[in-house]
Design a protein around this motif. Structure first.
Motif, PDB file in Angstrom:
ATOM      1  N   PRO A 169       0.819  -1.217   0.000  1.00  0.00           N
ATOM      2  CA  PRO A 169       0.000   0.000   0.000  1.00  0.00           C
ATOM      3  C   PRO A 169       0.849   1.261   0.000  1.00  0.00           C
ATOM      4  N   GLY A 170       0.337   2.301  -0.655  1.00  0.00           N
ATOM      5  CA  GLY A 170       1.072   3.553  -0.733  1.00  0.00           C
ATOM      6  C   GLY A 170       1.386   4.137   0.630  1.00  0.00           C
ATOM      7  N   ARG A 171       0.475   3.983   1.576  1.00  0.00           N
ATOM      8  CA  ARG A 171       0.692   4.526   2.911  1.00  0.00           C
ATOM      9  C   ARG A 171       1.905   3.880   3.580  1.00  0.00           C
ATOM     10  N   ALA A 172       2.101   2.588   3.351  1.00  0.00           N
ATOM     11  CA  ALA A 172       3.246   1.896   3.949  1.00  0.00           C
ATOM     12  C   ALA A 172       4.559   2.420   3.387  1.00  0.00           C
ATOM     13  N   LEU A 173       4.560   2.779   2.105  1.00  0.00           N
ATOM     14  CA  LEU A 173       5.780   3.289   1.481  1.00  0.00           C
ATOM     15  C   LEU A 173       6.164   4.667   2.001  1.00  0.00           C
ATOM     16  N   GLU A 174       5.197   5.375   2.592  1.00  0.00           N
ATOM     17  CA  GLU A 174       5.475   6.699   3.148  1.00  0.00           C
ATOM     18  C   GLU A 174       5.948   6.628   4.595  1.00  0.00           C
ATOM     19  N   CYS A 175       6.064   5.428   5.135  1.00  0.00           N
ATOM     20  CA  CYS A 175       6.497   5.265   6.522  1.00  0.00           C
ATOM     21  C   CYS A 175       8.004   5.418   6.663  1.00  0.00           C
ATOM     22  N   ARG A 176       8.404   5.932   7.810  1.00  0.00           N
ATOM     23  CA  ARG A 176       9.814   5.868   8.194  1.00  0.00           C
ATOM     24  C   ARG A 176      10.098   4.439   8.647  1.00  0.00           C
ATOM     25  N   THR A 177      11.287   3.963   8.375  1.00  0.00           N
ATOM     26  CA  THR A 177      11.585   2.564   8.684  1.00  0.00           C
ATOM     27  C   THR A 177      12.851   2.430   9.521  1.00  0.00           C
ATOM     28  N   ALA A 178      12.946   1.321  10.235  1.00  0.00           N
ATOM     29  CA  ALA A 178      14.154   0.952  10.973  1.00  0.00           C
ATOM     30  C   ALA A 178      14.380  -0.535  10.745  1.00  0.00           C
ATOM     31  N   PHE A 179      15.619  -0.912  10.534  1.00  0.00           N
ATOM     32  CA  PHE A 179      15.973  -2.282  10.141  1.00  0.00           C
ATOM     33  C   PHE A 179      17.050  -2.815  11.067  1.00  0.00           C
ATOM     34  N   ARG A 180      16.857  -4.036  11.548  1.00  0.00           N
ATOM     35  CA  ARG A 180      17.871  -4.702  12.361  1.00  0.00           C
ATOM     36  C   ARG A 180      17.955  -6.176  11.941  1.00  0.00           C
ATOM     37  N   GLN A 181      19.154  -6.692  11.881  1.00  0.00           N
ATOM     38  CA  GLN A 181      19.379  -8.089  11.497  1.00  0.00           C
ATOM     39  C   GLN A 181      20.486  -8.666  12.365  1.00  0.00           C
ATOM     40  N   ALA A 182      20.341  -9.922  12.745  1.00  0.00           N
ATOM     41  CA  ALA A 182      21.371 -10.602  13.526  1.00  0.00           C
ATOM     42  C   ALA A 182      21.611 -11.984  12.951  1.00  0.00           C
ATOM     43  N   SER A 183      22.880 -12.391  12.910  1.00  0.00           N
ATOM     44  CA  SER A 183      23.271 -13.727  12.466  1.00  0.00           C
ATOM     45  C   SER A 183      24.335 -14.252  13.417  1.00  0.00           C
ATOM     46  N   LEU A 184      24.439 -15.557  13.489  1.00  0.00           N
ATOM     47  CA  LEU A 184      25.477 -16.149  14.335  1.00  0.00           C
ATOM     48  C   LEU A 184      26.863 -15.939  13.747  1.00  0.00           C
ATOM     49  N   TYR A 185      26.926 -15.728  12.427  1.00  0.00           N
ATOM     50  CA  TYR A 185      28.203 -15.589  11.734  1.00  0.00           C
ATOM     51  C   TYR A 185      28.200 -14.283  10.946  1.00  0.00           C
ATOM     52  N   PRO A 251      16.299 -21.584  19.647  1.00  0.00           N
ATOM     53  CA  PRO A 251      15.110 -20.762  19.928  1.00  0.00           C
ATOM     54  C   PRO A 251      15.346 -19.728  21.029  1.00  0.00           C
ATOM     55  N   GLU A 252      16.097 -20.100  22.064  1.00  0.00           N
ATOM     56  CA  GLU A 252      16.339 -19.165  23.167  1.00  0.00           C
ATOM     57  C   GLU A 252      17.110 -17.932  22.689  1.00  0.00           C
ATOM     58  N   TRP A 253      18.113 -18.171  21.844  1.00  0.00           N
ATOM     59  CA  TRP A 253      18.886 -17.047  21.301  1.00  0.00           C
ATOM     60  C   TRP A 253      18.039 -16.212  20.362  1.00  0.00           C
ATOM     61  N   ARG A 254      17.250 -16.846  19.522  1.00  0.00           N
ATOM     62  CA  ARG A 254      16.391 -16.107  18.593  1.00  0.00           C
ATOM     63  C   ARG A 254      15.362 -15.275  19.356  1.00  0.00           C
ATOM     64  N   ARG A 255      14.815 -15.842  20.415  1.00  0.00           N
ATOM     65  CA  ARG A 255      13.846 -15.102  21.214  1.00  0.00           C
ATOM     66  C   ARG A 255      14.499 -13.870  21.836  1.00  0.00           C
ATOM     67  N   HIS A 256      15.680 -14.058  22.388  1.00  0.00           N
ATOM     68  CA  HIS A 256      16.410 -12.934  22.985  1.00  0.00           C
ATOM     69  C   HIS A 256      16.670 -11.851  21.948  1.00  0.00           C
ATOM     70  N   MET A 257      17.142 -12.247  20.766  1.00  0.00           N
ATOM     71  CA  MET A 257      17.456 -11.267  19.730  1.00  0.00           C
ATOM     72  C   MET A 257      16.187 -10.624  19.170  1.00  0.00           C
ATOM     73  N   GLY A 258      15.106 -11.395  19.099  1.00  0.00           N
ATOM     74  CA  GLY A 258      13.853 -10.820  18.628  1.00  0.00           C
ATOM     75  C   GLY A 258      13.398  -9.674  19.517  1.00  0.00           C
ATOM     76  N   PHE A 259      13.418  -9.891  20.831  1.00  0.00           N
ATOM     77  CA  PHE A 259      13.026  -8.844  21.769  1.00  0.00           C
ATOM     78  C   PHE A 259      14.021  -7.677  21.739  1.00  0.00           C
ATOM     79  N   ARG A 260      15.281  -7.998  21.684  1.00  0.00           N
ATOM     80  CA  ARG A 260      16.303  -6.943  21.697  1.00  0.00           C
ATOM     81  C   ARG A 260      16.193  -6.049  20.466  1.00  0.00           C
ATOM     82  N   LEU A 261      16.090  -6.657  19.286  1.00  0.00           N
ATOM     83  CA  LEU A 261      16.024  -5.867  18.050  1.00  0.00           C
ATOM     84  C   LEU A 261      14.702  -5.124  17.940  1.00  0.00           C
ATOM     85  N   ALA A 262      13.623  -5.723  18.433  1.00  0.00           N
ATOM     86  CA  ALA A 262      12.331  -5.044  18.420  1.00  0.00           C
ATOM     87  C   ALA A 262      12.394  -3.770  19.264  1.00  0.00           C
ATOM     88  N   GLU A 263      13.033  -3.850  20.404  1.00  0.00           N
ATOM     89  CA  GLU A 263      13.171  -2.666  21.249  1.00  0.00           C
ATOM     90  C   GLU A 263      14.056  -1.612  20.583  1.00  0.00           C
TER      91      GLU A 263
END
Length: 278
Positions: A169-185, A251-263
């Motif tokens: 949707p056009g409205r979504a394209l007008e949003c400001r965005t923030a991006f975070r990614q985590a990998s083990l390597y 899963p424990e690490w992914r959960r931790h990173m999910g909460f951390r990056l979301a914040e």
């Protein structure tokens, strides 16, 4: 990888009854990456001539299933005049793939594989995308990307049904965005990928968690939440079984990173919202 069980490749423009052992062929980067002993015929979409990217009068962006990662990247960098444009390149880079893959892999293939780390799933889910699906009888239906992916490698796709395009949707394209990614390597597959979008029109904020979970989860708040509100929203929707488990992260690490990056994305976009309101 030679697919020695395939005996026929048919042009998708030539209609013929769907039969067991058929598969749609887009870029083929997954199909030809490992044995597919159940396949007998490939239905080639390369000659369909679908326009890769179309900006409609209402501001929405329709992306054909056959649009390649290279085409999407160029569009985001050169043609898309919208605040969310940087997110396209960030998600394309999350592939960590060579230029050969970029020039063959398609948006549709990434979604239909349904892998948790699929960055096109992350992009389109975060921007509230809708999938246009076409059945063998020609009938069409729309499904939100967050509902289209139902689990790791699972999607809401009937036998012989085709993903035709995804519309943002056009409205979504007008949003400001923030991006975070985590990998083990350093150059590893995404173990967690979180995207935040802030709508400047009404101050609403959405946080989308993917890669860490078996399917994408999108959380929408009418106003930027505080840390506790965000955490409670995630905990209420994402069960322990929803955190993905494979060699790229427990899963424990992914959960931790999910909460951390979301914040982190919440804080980044909340600060930008507060500055803009002054």
């Amino acid at each position: 990888m030679d697919l020695n069980t395939v005996t026929e490749v048919r042009d998708a423009r030539l209609r013929a009854p769907w039969r067991p052992g058929d598969a749609w062929l887009g870029g083929g980067t997954y199909l030809f990456s490992e044995p597919q002993p159940h396949l007998r015929r490939l239905i080639d979409l390369s000659g369909t001539g679908w326009e890769p990217l179309t900006r409609h009068a209402d501001g929405s962006l329709e992306i054909a299933a056959t649009c390649t990662i290279a085409q999407l990247s160029r569009f985001g960098r050169r043609s898309l005049d919208a605040p969310a444009a940087p997110l396209f390149e960030q998600c394309c880079r999350a592939f960590l793939a060579s230029f050969k893959i970029w020039n063959m892999a398609t948006l549709g293939g990434n979604l239909c594989n349904g892998l948790p780390a699929g960055p096109m799933i992350s992009l389109t889910a975060a921007l509230d995308g809708s999938c246009l699906l076409q059945a063998q009888d020609g009938s069409l239906r729309d499904v939100k990307v967050v509902d289209f992916i139902t689990g790791a490698g699972r999607k809401d796709l009937a036998e012989g049904e085709l993903l035709r395009s995804v519309t943002l949707p056009g409205r979504a394209l007008e949003c400001r965005t923030a991006f975070r990614q985590a990998s083990l390597y350093g150059l590893g597959r995404s173990g967690a990928l979180v995207i935040g979008t802030l709508d400047p029109a009404d101050g609403s904020l959405a946080v989308t968690i993917s890669a860490a979970t078996v399917r994408p989860f999108r959380f929408w708040f009418p106003l930027p939440p505080d840390p506790d509100q965000l955490r409670r929203g995630v905990e209420a929707s994402v069960s322990e079984e929803d955190w993905f488990d494979d060699i790229h992260g427990l899963p424990e690490w992914r959960r931790h990173m999910g909460f951390r990056l979301a914040e982190e994305v919440r804080r980044e976009l909340t600060l930008s919202f507060e500055k803009g309101a002054r």
